[in-house]
Design a protein around this motif. Sequence first.
Motif, PDB file in Angstrom:
ATOM      1  N   THR A   3      47.453  36.771  48.364  1.00 54.01           N
ATOM      2  CA  THR A   3      46.098  36.458  47.889  1.00 54.01           C
ATOM      3  C   THR A   3      45.670  37.496  46.854  1.00 54.01           C
ATOM      4  O   THR A   3      45.033  37.177  45.860  1.00 54.01           O
ATOM      5  CB  THR A   3      45.104  36.536  49.078  1.00 54.01           C
ATOM      6  N   ASP A   4      46.010  38.774  47.110  1.00 47.80           N
ATOM      7  CA  ASP A   4      45.580  39.830  46.197  1.00 47.80           C
ATOM      8  C   ASP A   4      46.158  39.621  44.803  1.00 47.80           C
ATOM      9  O   ASP A   4      45.502  39.830  43.804  1.00 47.80           O
ATOM     10  CB  ASP A   4      46.042  41.199  46.705  1.00 47.80           C
ATOM     11  N   GLU A   5      47.431  39.158  44.740  1.00 50.39           N
ATOM     12  CA  GLU A   5      48.070  38.989  43.430  1.00 50.39           C
ATOM     13  C   GLU A   5      47.438  37.855  42.632  1.00 50.39           C
ATOM     14  O   GLU A   5      47.431  37.870  41.425  1.00 50.39           O
ATOM     15  CB  GLU A   5      49.560  38.746  43.607  1.00 50.39           C
ATOM     16  N   LYS A   6      46.901  36.849  43.366  1.00 56.28           N
ATOM     17  CA  LYS A   6      46.321  35.695  42.681  1.00 56.28           C
ATOM     18  C   LYS A   6      44.943  36.010  42.090  1.00 56.28           C
ATOM     19  O   LYS A   6      44.474  35.343  41.213  1.00 56.28           O
ATOM     20  CB  LYS A   6      46.167  34.541  43.686  1.00 56.28           C
ATOM     21  N   ARG A   7      44.299  37.060  42.633  1.00 53.73           N
ATOM     22  CA  ARG A   7      42.920  37.338  42.242  1.00 53.73           C
ATOM     23  C   ARG A   7      42.847  37.845  40.822  1.00 53.73           C
ATOM     24  O   ARG A   7      43.694  38.588  40.384  1.00 53.73           O
ATOM     25  CB  ARG A   7      42.340  38.434  43.131  1.00 53.73           C
ATOM     26  N   GLU A   8      41.811  37.440  40.143  1.00 51.27           N
ATOM     27  CA  GLU A   8      41.619  38.010  38.809  1.00 51.27           C
ATOM     28  C   GLU A   8      40.391  38.904  38.781  1.00 51.27           C
ATOM     29  O   GLU A   8      40.293  39.819  37.998  1.00 51.27           O
ATOM     30  CB  GLU A   8      41.499  36.910  37.768  1.00 51.27           C
ATOM     31  N   ARG A   9      39.422  38.616  39.677  1.00 54.77           N
ATOM     32  CA  ARG A   9      38.204  39.418  39.618  1.00 54.77           C
ATOM     33  C   ARG A   9      38.385  40.720  40.407  1.00 54.77           C
ATOM     34  O   ARG A   9      39.302  40.844  41.230  1.00 54.77           O
ATOM     35  CB  ARG A   9      37.008  38.628  40.142  1.00 54.77           C
ATOM     36  N   ALA A  10      37.510  41.660  40.107  1.00 52.75           N
ATOM     37  CA  ALA A  10      37.590  42.956  40.798  1.00 52.75           C
ATOM     38  C   ALA A  10      37.108  42.814  42.240  1.00 52.75           C
ATOM     39  O   ALA A  10      36.226  42.003  42.525  1.00 52.75           O
ATOM     40  CB  ALA A  10      36.728  43.967  40.058  1.00 52.75           C
ATOM     41  N   PHE A  11      37.672  43.609  43.144  1.00 49.31           N
ATOM     42  CA  PHE A  11      37.175  43.676  44.521  1.00 49.31           C
ATOM     43  C   PHE A  11      35.815  44.371  44.526  1.00 49.31           C
ATOM     44  O   PHE A  11      35.551  45.233  43.688  1.00 49.31           O
ATOM     45  CB  PHE A  11      38.120  44.529  45.381  1.00 49.31           C
ATOM     46  N   ARG A 173      47.173  49.686  48.733  1.00 44.64           N
ATOM     47  CA  ARG A 173      45.958  49.795  47.903  1.00 44.64           C
ATOM     48  C   ARG A 173      45.356  51.169  48.077  1.00 44.64           C
ATOM     49  O   ARG A 173      45.424  51.737  49.181  1.00 44.64           O
ATOM     50  CB  ARG A 173      44.930  48.792  48.451  1.00 44.64           C
ATOM     51  N   LEU A 174      44.739  51.692  47.027  1.00 42.47           N
ATOM     52  CA  LEU A 174      44.104  53.013  47.119  1.00 42.47           C
ATOM     53  C   LEU A 174      42.594  52.894  46.932  1.00 42.47           C
ATOM     54  O   LEU A 174      42.128  52.028  46.183  1.00 42.47           O
ATOM     55  CB  LEU A 174      44.660  53.948  46.036  1.00 42.47           C
ATOM     56  N   ILE A 175      41.865  53.765  47.615  1.00 43.72           N
ATOM     57  CA  ILE A 175      40.413  53.858  47.427  1.00 43.72           C
ATOM     58  C   ILE A 175      40.105  55.297  47.039  1.00 43.72           C
ATOM     59  O   ILE A 175      40.590  56.240  47.685  1.00 43.72           O
ATOM     60  CB  ILE A 175      39.643  53.507  48.715  1.00 43.72           C
ATOM     61  N   ARG A 193      49.091  55.900  36.596  1.00 41.06           N
ATOM     62  CA  ARG A 193      49.971  54.824  36.114  1.00 41.06           C
ATOM     63  C   ARG A 193      51.197  55.434  35.454  1.00 41.06           C
ATOM     64  O   ARG A 193      52.314  54.958  35.634  1.00 41.06           O
ATOM     65  CB  ARG A 193      49.227  53.912  35.129  1.00 41.06           C
ATOM     66  N   ARG A 194      51.002  56.532  34.708  1.00 40.22           N
ATOM     67  CA  ARG A 194      52.147  57.183  34.060  1.00 40.22           C
ATOM     68  C   ARG A 194      53.107  57.771  35.093  1.00 40.22           C
ATOM     69  O   ARG A 194      54.310  57.864  34.873  1.00 40.22           O
ATOM     70  CB  ARG A 194      51.671  58.281  33.105  1.00 40.22           C
ATOM     71  N   ALA A 195      52.554  58.154  36.253  1.00 40.12           N
ATOM     72  CA  ALA A 195      53.397  58.721  37.323  1.00 40.12           C
ATOM     73  C   ALA A 195      54.077  57.618  38.129  1.00 40.12           C
ATOM     74  O   ALA A 195      54.748  57.891  39.127  1.00 40.12           O
ATOM     75  CB  ALA A 195      52.540  59.592  38.238  1.00 40.12           C
ATOM     76  N   GLY A 196      53.871  56.356  37.731  1.00 41.57           N
ATOM     77  CA  GLY A 196      54.576  55.257  38.402  1.00 41.57           C
ATOM     78  C   GLY A 196      53.840  54.677  39.600  1.00 41.57           C
ATOM     79  O   GLY A 196      54.419  53.951  40.406  1.00 41.57           O
ATOM     80  N   ILE A 197      52.539  54.996  39.728  1.00 48.44           N
ATOM     81  CA  ILE A 197      51.747  54.438  40.842  1.00 48.44           C
ATOM     82  C   ILE A 197      51.201  53.080  40.385  1.00 48.44           C
ATOM     83  O   ILE A 197      50.389  53.014  39.464  1.00 48.44           O
ATOM     84  CB  ILE A 197      50.611  55.406  41.241  1.00 48.44           C
ATOM     85  N   ARG A 198      51.669  52.014  41.014  1.00 50.25           N
ATOM     86  CA  ARG A 198      51.350  50.656  40.523  1.00 50.25           C
ATOM     87  C   ARG A 198      50.340  49.916  41.385  1.00 50.25           C
ATOM     88  O   ARG A 198      49.868  48.861  40.999  1.00 50.25           O
ATOM     89  CB  ARG A 198      52.633  49.802  40.474  1.00 50.25           C
ATOM     90  N   VAL A 199      50.040  50.413  42.583  1.00 47.09           N
ATOM     91  CA  VAL A 199      49.153  49.657  43.483  1.00 47.09           C
ATOM     92  C   VAL A 199      47.716  49.657  42.935  1.00 47.09           C
ATOM     93  O   VAL A 199      47.345  50.558  42.167  1.00 47.09           O
ATOM     94  CB  VAL A 199      49.163  50.254  44.925  1.00 47.09           C
ATOM     95  N   PRO A 200      46.906  48.638  43.313  1.00 55.74           N
ATOM     96  CA  PRO A 200      45.501  48.626  42.855  1.00 55.74           C
ATOM     97  C   PRO A 200      44.751  49.872  43.336  1.00 55.74           C
ATOM     98  O   PRO A 200      44.999  50.375  44.431  1.00 55.74           O
ATOM     99  CB  PRO A 200      44.927  47.362  43.507  1.00 55.74           C
ATOM    100  N   ASP A 264      40.243  47.804  39.205  1.00 54.93           N
ATOM    101  CA  ASP A 264      40.712  46.874  40.240  1.00 54.93           C
ATOM    102  C   ASP A 264      39.631  46.549  41.266  1.00 54.93           C
ATOM    103  O   ASP A 264      39.686  45.512  41.929  1.00 54.93           O
ATOM    104  CB  ASP A 264      41.909  47.478  40.990  1.00 54.93           C
ATOM    105  N   GLY A 265      38.675  47.445  41.434  1.00 58.01           N
ATOM    106  CA  GLY A 265      37.638  47.185  42.418  1.00 58.01           C
ATOM    107  C   GLY A 265      36.686  48.358  42.530  1.00 58.01           C
ATOM    108  O   GLY A 265      36.954  49.458  42.011  1.00 58.01           O
TER     109      GLY A 265
END
Length: 288
Positions: A3-11, A173-175, A193-200, A264-265
């Motif tokens: 579901t998270d991948e399908k979302r386009e809007r921010a959390f 996911r990170l907060i 992102r440059r360090a390779g962290i890809r999660v929202p 992302d949110g």
Amino acid sequence: MSTDEKRERAFFSFEIFPPKRDMPLETVYRTLDELADLEPDFISVTCGAGGSADGSNHRTIEVASAIQNKYHREGIAHLPCIHFCRADVLSMLDELEKNGVRKILALRGDRVPDLTPKEDFRHASDLIAFIREHAKDRFQIFAACYPEGHIEAPDLDTDIQNLRRKVDAGVDRLISQLFFDNEFFYTFLEKSRRAGIRVPIEAGIMPVTNKKQIERMVTLCGATLPRKFQRVLAKYESQPDALRDAGIAFATEQIVDLLAHGVDGVHLYTMNNPYIARKISETVRTLL
Ligand SMILES: Cc1cc2nc3c(=O)[nH]c(=O)nc-3n(C[C@H](O)[C@H](O)[C@H](O)COP(=O)(O)OP(=O)(O)OC[C@H]3O[C@@H](n4cnc5c(N)ncnc54)[C@H](O)[C@@H]3O)c2cc1C
């Protein structure tokens, strides 16, 4: 696709804290009655770092379960592990799963005076690896990150290297920790992102309504209070309504800028104040 991948809007999500053990649970239900109406993507529930030693984890489980089952929103239980042993964690996972709570914010927590830390988990990454090993993918795991660097880290780059290890242990996911100057968050995002962290990564925003409270908070977490906000605090510190409204306006402006930036949110530290959450939600809802 999840579901998270399908979302386009921010959390858009909220944090609340459970009532103290000698207070009735009904106090938090009054808050939740209003917060749930605002239809956040999830509501997270803090847990005192004493964890199982002082029983604060039970209140967190109760409230997260109510969010899930009484309010039919997604509940997240915070789990600070420093005073937990492995058996405590397994028992908490078990309770959460029985109650349908499948989201955890995995944390190290801070040392509680007069309580000796247990030795099973030194860093949040140890807890995350343990949950992944024992519960596989049955839980979605959130973790904390620090736009200005964690207060114990020698610098932001080192903290981000440690964050990468934590994410690689199994974070979904990170907060972020609260911050008052969005530029810190944008620099942190770029470096992560440059360090390779890809999660929202969700931006943690705290609307300030009380000068003493925020000064205590920034001392604890090391967040920078920008000059323009210090002026607001100084001018309105003895006018609670004016300070509340200024805090709402400042947080709203931060959120508008974050959403325009495509974050992302946004995770709102509500301090159990539904009035503030409602005011901000009403303004930003159409921007998500
Ligand atoms: C969104 C959010 C919610 C929170 N909720 C709660 C709560 O409910 N209850 C509570 O008690 N606290 C809570 N906290 C506070 C948190 O527990 C503290 O900030 C704590 O000091 C660090 O927790 P962590 O999970 O980020 O720790 P870690 O990820 O373990 O990081 C702590 C420090 O250790 C360093 N580090 C990490 N891994 C390594 C490694 N492998 N080697 C060397 N150094 C390492 C990091 O750079 C950092 O300086 C919350 C914080 C945030 C941002």
